[in-house]
Design a protein around this motif. Structure first.
Motif, PDB file in Angstrom:
ATOM      1  N   THR A 415       0.856  -1.179   0.000  1.00 43.99           N
ATOM      2  CA  THR A 415       0.000   0.000   0.000  1.00 43.99           C
ATOM      3  C   THR A 415       0.896   1.233   0.000  1.00 43.99           C
ATOM      4  O   THR A 415       2.074   1.145   0.341  1.00 43.99           O
ATOM      5  CB  THR A 415      -0.949   0.032   1.211  1.00 43.99           C
ATOM      6  OG1 THR A 415      -1.760   1.200   1.151  1.00 43.99           O
ATOM      7  CG2 THR A 415      -0.185   0.015   2.519  1.00 43.99           C
ATOM      8  N   CYS A 416       0.321   2.363  -0.379  1.00 46.43           N
ATOM      9  CA  CYS A 416       1.082   3.609  -0.365  1.00 46.43           C
ATOM     10  C   CYS A 416       0.572   4.554   0.722  1.00 46.43           C
ATOM     11  O   CYS A 416       0.642   5.776   0.606  1.00 46.43           O
ATOM     12  CB  CYS A 416       1.053   4.282  -1.743  1.00 46.43           C
ATOM     13  SG  CYS A 416       2.129   3.439  -2.931  1.00 46.43           S
ATOM     14  N   CYS A 417       0.009   3.992   1.770  1.00 54.51           N
ATOM     15  CA  CYS A 417      -0.358   4.753   2.961  1.00 54.51           C
ATOM     16  C   CYS A 417       0.476   4.255   4.145  1.00 54.51           C
ATOM     17  O   CYS A 417       0.965   3.120   4.131  1.00 54.51           O
ATOM     18  CB  CYS A 417      -1.820   4.540   3.314  1.00 54.51           C
ATOM     19  SG  CYS A 417      -2.994   5.396   2.264  1.00 54.51           S
ATOM     20  N   HIS A 418       0.625   5.072   5.145  1.00 53.91           N
ATOM     21  CA  HIS A 418       1.056   4.541   6.436  1.00 53.91           C
ATOM     22  C   HIS A 418      -0.006   3.565   6.908  1.00 53.91           C
ATOM     23  O   HIS A 418      -1.199   3.777   6.678  1.00 53.91           O
ATOM     24  CB  HIS A 418       1.211   5.668   7.462  1.00 53.91           C
ATOM     25  CG  HIS A 418       2.391   6.540   7.208  1.00 53.91           C
ATOM     26  ND1 HIS A 418       3.680   6.105   7.337  1.00 53.91           N
ATOM     27  CD2 HIS A 418       2.451   7.846   6.825  1.00 53.91           C
ATOM     28  CE1 HIS A 418       4.506   7.101   7.043  1.00 53.91           C
ATOM     29  NE2 HIS A 418       3.787   8.170   6.730  1.00 53.91           N
ATOM     30  N   TYR A 419       0.369   2.491   7.569  1.00 52.83           N
ATOM     31  CA  TYR A 419      -0.610   1.491   7.950  1.00 52.83           C
ATOM     32  C   TYR A 419      -0.141   0.718   9.166  1.00 52.83           C
ATOM     33  O   TYR A 419       1.036   0.763   9.568  1.00 52.83           O
ATOM     34  CB  TYR A 419      -0.851   0.503   6.800  1.00 52.83           C
ATOM     35  CG  TYR A 419       0.353  -0.379   6.505  1.00 52.83           C
ATOM     36  CD1 TYR A 419       0.483  -1.620   7.111  1.00 52.83           C
ATOM     37  CD2 TYR A 419       1.366   0.040   5.650  1.00 52.83           C
ATOM     38  CE1 TYR A 419       1.582  -2.425   6.872  1.00 52.83           C
ATOM     39  CE2 TYR A 419       2.459  -0.747   5.392  1.00 52.83           C
ATOM     40  CZ  TYR A 419       2.581  -1.979   6.007  1.00 52.83           C
ATOM     41  OH  TYR A 419       3.673  -2.759   5.769  1.00 52.83           O
ATOM     42  N   GLU A 420      -1.094   0.007   9.749  1.00 53.97           N
ATOM     43  CA  GLU A 420      -0.817  -0.939  10.830  1.00 53.97           C
ATOM     44  C   GLU A 420      -1.584  -2.215  10.534  1.00 53.97           C
ATOM     45  O   GLU A 420      -2.742  -2.159  10.120  1.00 53.97           O
ATOM     46  CB  GLU A 420      -1.267  -0.368  12.179  1.00 53.97           C
ATOM     47  CG  GLU A 420      -1.100  -1.350  13.330  1.00 53.97           C
ATOM     48  CD  GLU A 420      -1.733  -0.849  14.624  1.00 53.97           C
ATOM     49  OE1 GLU A 420      -1.771  -1.635  15.591  1.00 53.97           O
ATOM     50  OE2 GLU A 420      -2.202   0.309  14.657  1.00 53.97           O
TER      51      GLU A 420
END
Length: 435
Positions: A415-420
């Motif tokens: 993905t191209c978002c910050h994520y958890e």
């Protein structure tokens, strides 16, 4: 694969599967994207997006030749209906039954549910299948399994009781399966098709995958025969115009059924004046299939836009799931460019971590991206990096994979978002997260 069918009711979602044109739908003997009428028997699991109607009973999931080759399962949904169900006779299913519309099945309908390790399973099944006007009913313990009976009131699990989005499941299925037809249309032909004396012979020499193009001829009254190396995949693209009339009695052979795929490229309807035995899976998400009045069968996975079986016909679906391992399927769906709200535009590094706990054989959790952006999780074997399954989503969403509890896995996030990634179950020997 022959012993696994259906999808778990805990997380009833569509998944694409690497090398498998049917995706998670390979777990269904029949995946009908419209309506089903008068079906008598499906050896494997059955999923119908529209209504299910029959003037008689129906059996689902009892395995090949009347033998119980599909194991009892505590969670598998073996009969899934997106529309109204109206079956005059008894509905008998080896597995759970979930519906998203009105539900009416005949007295004597019975479902056989495998046992889990949960001591409260009987109480949970009673709650899931609770119906009106039956205060003293409870599932019956048969030792190896529970029995859900419908002698007093029709029983099934309403989809809202599971918080299951059944329309989304079938919408994702239709989109993915349509894409797979486009992928297969782009494959290069490497086999030969010859019509001789009203018999069609397909020959190929590739040990892995042979692709054939067939222009359907109504003069075909003899068998459709396939001669290829043992265990090679046979991909048969059939061009027929909008109506395909099947006037011959045999397609393929039982020995090749699990390695053969027939793709109807332009047929909108199929008519069967002959009770044909079709050995191999049928991928026809845009085709309504009109079965023969006396019988016939599809021996494999069947994806159809609708299936109409005449009253009294013995037409059946037989359980020979497609082997998978196809080459050249590619990816389905383009990822949209990230908007300003999806910044940053580059994917952040995610440190590796290893976790080892949870429900046996289940890897599940919640993907928590920083924005409403698209993401993909790939489940891979840790040692070989073989991709086993892919889960795609957008924004915050739960995910679930079935796995072998004795193996080591890698879960790769894209993905191209910050994520958890917040895991709720990692019931395998080890699981490594990487992004």
């Amino acid at each position: 694969m022959a012993n696994w069918s259906g999808v778990p009711y805990q997380d009833l979602r569509w998944q694409d599967v690497e090398g498998q044109p049917f995706g998670v739908g390979v777990g269904y003997n029949g995946l009908i994207l419209g309506n089903l009428t008068n079906m008598i028997d499906s050896e494997g699991a059955l999923a119908v997006a529209g209504s299910v109607t029959s003037n008689r009973g129906m059996s689902v999931g009892f395995g090949r030749g009347g033998k119980q080759t599909i194991p009892y399962d505590p969670f598998a949904v073996r009969f899934l209906a997106g529309g109204d169900v109206n079956i005059a006779g008894a509905l008998t299913v080896v597995g759970n039954v979930v519906g998203d519309g009105s539900f009416q099945a005949g007295a004597g309908s019975t479902y056989l549910i495998g046992k889990s390790d949960n001591p409260e399973q009987k109480a949970e099944l009673a709650a899931l299948y609770a119906g009106n006007g039956s205060p003293y009913w409870s599932p019956q313990d048969e030792g190896s399994h529970y029995v859900i009976s419908s002698y007093d009131t029709p029983r099934y699990i309403p989809a809202p009781r599971l918080s299951a989005d059944v329309p989304a499941f079938f919408a994702a299925a239709a989109e993915s399966l349509g894409c797979r037809v486009e992928n297969i249309a782009a494959l290069q032909t490497n086999g030969n098709a010859v019509l001789e004396e009203n018999q069609l012979l397909l020959t190929g020499s590739d040990p892995l995958q042979n692709v054939f193009d067939v222009t359907w001829d109504d003069a075909l009254t003899g068998a459709l025969l396939i001669e290829t190396p043992e265990n090679s995949l046979n991909i048969v693209r059939i061009r027929s115009g909008e109506n395909l009339r099947i006037g011959n009695g045999l397609w393929g052979s039982e020995a090749q059924a699990e390695h053969t795929l027939y793709v109807l490229m332009d047929a909108k309807t199929v008519d069967m004046p002959v009770a044909t035995a079709i050995y191999g899976s049928v991928l026809a998400p845009n085709t309504v299939w009109n079965a023969n009045g006396s019988g016939g069968n599809i021996n494999g996975n069947a994806v159809l836009a609708g299936l109409n079986v005449p009253r009294g016909s013995g037409f059946e679906l037989h359980w020979y799931p497609f082997a998978g391992g196809m080459q050249g399927l590619g990816e389905c769906g383009e990822q949209p460019e990230a908007s300003v709200d999806d910044e940053p535009q580059t994917c952040p590094a995610c440190p590796e971590q290893t976790v080892c706990s949870g429900q046996n054989g289940i890897i599940s959790g919640v993907m928590l991206p920083s924005g409403h952006c698209r993401w993909r999780l790939k489940l891979q074997l840790l040692d070989t990096r073989q991709v086993l399954s892919v889960w795609q989503g957008c924004g915050m969403e739960a995910f679930s994979f079935e796995a072998d509890p004795q193996l080591d896995y890698l879960l790769l996030a894209e993905t191209c978002c910050h994520y958890e990634v917040r895991l709720t179950s990692t019931g395998v020997r080890s699981l490594t997260l990487r992004g």
